[in-house]
Scaffold this motif. Structure first.
Motif, PDB file in Angstrom:
ATOM      1  N   ALA A 143       0.854  -1.105   0.134  1.00  0.00           N
ATOM      2  CA  ALA A 143      -0.110  -0.039  -0.009  1.00  0.00           C
ATOM      3  C   ALA A 143       0.890   1.323   0.150  1.00  0.00           C
ATOM      4  N   ALA A 144       2.012   1.213   0.847  1.00  0.00           N
ATOM      5  CA  ALA A 144       2.717   2.336   0.725  1.00  0.00           C
ATOM      6  C   ALA A 144       3.743   2.655  -0.294  1.00  0.00           C
ATOM      7  N   ALA A 145       4.201   1.701  -0.932  1.00  0.00           N
ATOM      8  CA  ALA A 145       5.043   1.667  -2.062  1.00  0.00           C
ATOM      9  C   ALA A 145       4.310   1.881  -3.375  1.00  0.00           C
ATOM     10  N   LEU A 146       3.134   1.072  -3.479  1.00  0.00           N
ATOM     11  CA  LEU A 146       2.355   1.043  -4.929  1.00  0.00           C
ATOM     12  C   LEU A 146       1.204   2.000  -4.830  1.00  0.00           C
ATOM     13  N   ILE A 147       0.521   1.946  -3.664  1.00  0.00           N
ATOM     14  CA  ILE A 147      -0.564   2.835  -3.851  1.00  0.00           C
ATOM     15  C   ILE A 147      -0.384   4.362  -3.515  1.00  0.00           C
ATOM     16  N   GLU A 148       0.172   4.520  -2.463  1.00  0.00           N
ATOM     17  CA  GLU A 148       0.818   5.858  -1.992  1.00  0.00           C
ATOM     18  C   GLU A 148       1.866   6.508  -3.088  1.00  0.00           C
ATOM     19  N   GLY A 149       2.791   5.714  -3.346  1.00  0.00           N
ATOM     20  CA  GLY A 149       3.902   5.863  -4.253  1.00  0.00           C
ATOM     21  C   GLY A 149       3.353   5.947  -5.719  1.00  0.00           C
ATOM     22  N   GLY A 150       2.554   5.272  -6.108  1.00  0.00           N
ATOM     23  CA  GLY A 150       1.918   5.183  -7.262  1.00  0.00           C
ATOM     24  C   GLY A 150       0.891   6.519  -7.669  1.00  0.00           C
ATOM     25  N   MET A 151       0.424   6.628  -6.498  1.00  0.00           N
ATOM     26  CA  MET A 151      -0.711   8.220  -6.802  1.00  0.00           C
ATOM     27  C   MET A 151       0.357   9.362  -6.728  1.00  0.00           C
ATOM     28  N   ARG A 152       1.224   9.516  -6.087  1.00  0.00           N
ATOM     29  CA  ARG A 152       2.325  10.574  -6.423  1.00  0.00           C
ATOM     30  C   ARG A 152       2.845  10.734  -7.741  1.00  0.00           C
ATOM     31  N   LYS A 153       3.212   9.494  -8.353  1.00  0.00           N
ATOM     32  CA  LYS A 153       3.933   9.552  -9.394  1.00  0.00           C
ATOM     33  C   LYS A 153       3.024  10.041 -10.504  1.00  0.00           C
ATOM     34  N   LEU A 154       1.625   9.941 -10.285  1.00  0.00           N
ATOM     35  CA  LEU A 154       0.405  10.148 -11.206  1.00  0.00           C
ATOM     36  C   LEU A 154       0.009  11.718 -10.832  1.00  0.00           C
ATOM     37  N   GLY A 155       0.423  12.044  -9.951  1.00  0.00           N
ATOM     38  CA  GLY A 155       0.021  13.632  -9.629  1.00  0.00           C
ATOM     39  C   GLY A 155      -1.356  13.714  -8.593  1.00  0.00           C
ATOM     40  N   LEU A 156      -1.477  12.377  -7.947  1.00  0.00           N
ATOM     41  CA  LEU A 156      -2.652  12.437  -7.046  1.00  0.00           C
ATOM     42  C   LEU A 156      -1.946  12.278  -5.534  1.00  0.00           C
TER      43      LEU A 156
END
Length: 344
Positions: free
Chosen positions: A132-145
């Protein structure tokens, strides 16, 4: 984290005028579909043939459901070993599927973020806090969310590959965790699959029934209970947009037959595919998503979107007839598996 009071009555207005119809539909899902012939090797073959015909070439990945399913659930050691192998696979990059829908999942299991005018509805939370930390949080930040905008975590069903990261997100962002009443009860009493890899399920928060809706800002997500994979699986339906065009999407909340020799459960699954086929037709649903990318081909579609011109056709838009065929494939494979079990 303190357990919060369930305020689903306010957050999820049920269409009271349709309550009787909803109850009838739920009861219909639980009833055994009519059988024209006694189960035999011939009926198994006929169901597989019908599913194969419906799949054509574009839906061939769904035909994995037509392979014989085991009569028993996996042993604990086997479950843990397989799960660890899945989690160890390198994650794909996050991606934007529609103007308001983003993939922030792992290789094996998916998580989807719906962006609304008042925050984010997250569908599923992966296996663990680390994911959740690496992929959900990290993924959102990479996508501008902004992950702090997660207001709801909708758990499609009570298996740990979908709820594993939910307690972490709920505690960190005060997000409400949503699951069907049926599957909350399952996670509170006897988990179908338990492993230390997933950790404890979330505490009961928002409980929903068939016909309820999440409304956040400009977006409503309708809840359909589609029993089978678990008896409280949720298949949410919501609007997405692409190139200014609105589309209706359904995420099929639970696909595989990993519950052993349970004929009534397969009958419920068959009934759910038939019922949702009618919903797809009436609502002109033209996008089918999954919480496992091997089912909906999301990784390949996201890769195609990254390469193609912005104005090109969105590969996630299948068309209503194709979504209907997908349900026919899943239902046909379930009929074949039911008949196999009845022959044992």
């Amino acid at each position: 984290m303190a357990q919060r009071k369930n305020d689903s009555k306010n957050a999820f207005p049920l269409k009271t005028t349709a309550l009787a119809a909803v109850v009838a539909l739920i009861q219909g899902c639980a009833q055994t579909p009519p059988r024209q012939q006694a189960p035999s090797e011939a009926t198994v073959a006929a169901h597989v043939a019908a599913a194969t015909h419906a799949a054509a070439t574009d839906l061939a990945p769904l035909l994995t459901l037509c392979k014989p399913a085991p009569a028993a659930r996996p042993a604990q050691a086997e479950l843990d070993k397989g799960l660890a192998a899945f989690i160890a696979k390198p994650a794909p990059p996050p991606g934007q599927a529609f103007d308001n829908l983003y993939f922030v999942g792992a290789d094996w299991v998916s998580a989807w973020a719906i962006k609304t005018s008042d925050g984010i509805i997250l569908i599923d939370a992966l296996n663990t806090q680390a994911e959740a930390a690496a992929l959900i949080e990290g993924g959102m930040r990479k996508l501008g969310l902004d992950p702090a905008q997660i207001k709801y975590v909708l758990v499609t069903h009570g298996h740990g590959d979908h709820y594993g990261g939910a307690p972490y997100l709920a505690e960190k962002y005060r997000a409400r965790v949503v699951m069907s009443d049926i599957d909350w009860t399952m996670t509170e009493t006897r988990l179908e699959f338990a492993t230390p890899i997933w950790g404890a399920p979330p505490k009961r928060d928002v409980s929903v029934k068939d016909g309820d809706r999440i409304t956040l800002g400009d977006t409503s997500v309708s809840m359909y209970i589609t029993p089978g994979h678990t008896m409280g699986t949720i298949s949410p339906v919501f609007d997405v947009t692409s190139n200014g065009q609105r589309h209706r999407a359904m995420l099929w909340g639970g696909t595989g037959f990993n519950f052993g020799k349970d004929v009534p459960r397969l009958d419920a699954y068959i009934g759910a595919t038939q019922r949702m086929g009618a919903v797809v037709q009436s609502q002109r649903i033209d996008v089918l998503l999954s919480n496992h990318s091997n089912i909906d081909g999301s990784q390949a579609k996201l890769a195609a979107l990254r390469q193609q011109p912005a104005a090109a056709a969105n590969p996630f838009v299948l068309g209503t007839p194709t979504v209907e065929r997908s349900l026919a494939v899943m239902g046909g494979c379930a009929q074949a598996q039911r008949d196999r079990f009845l022959l044992q």
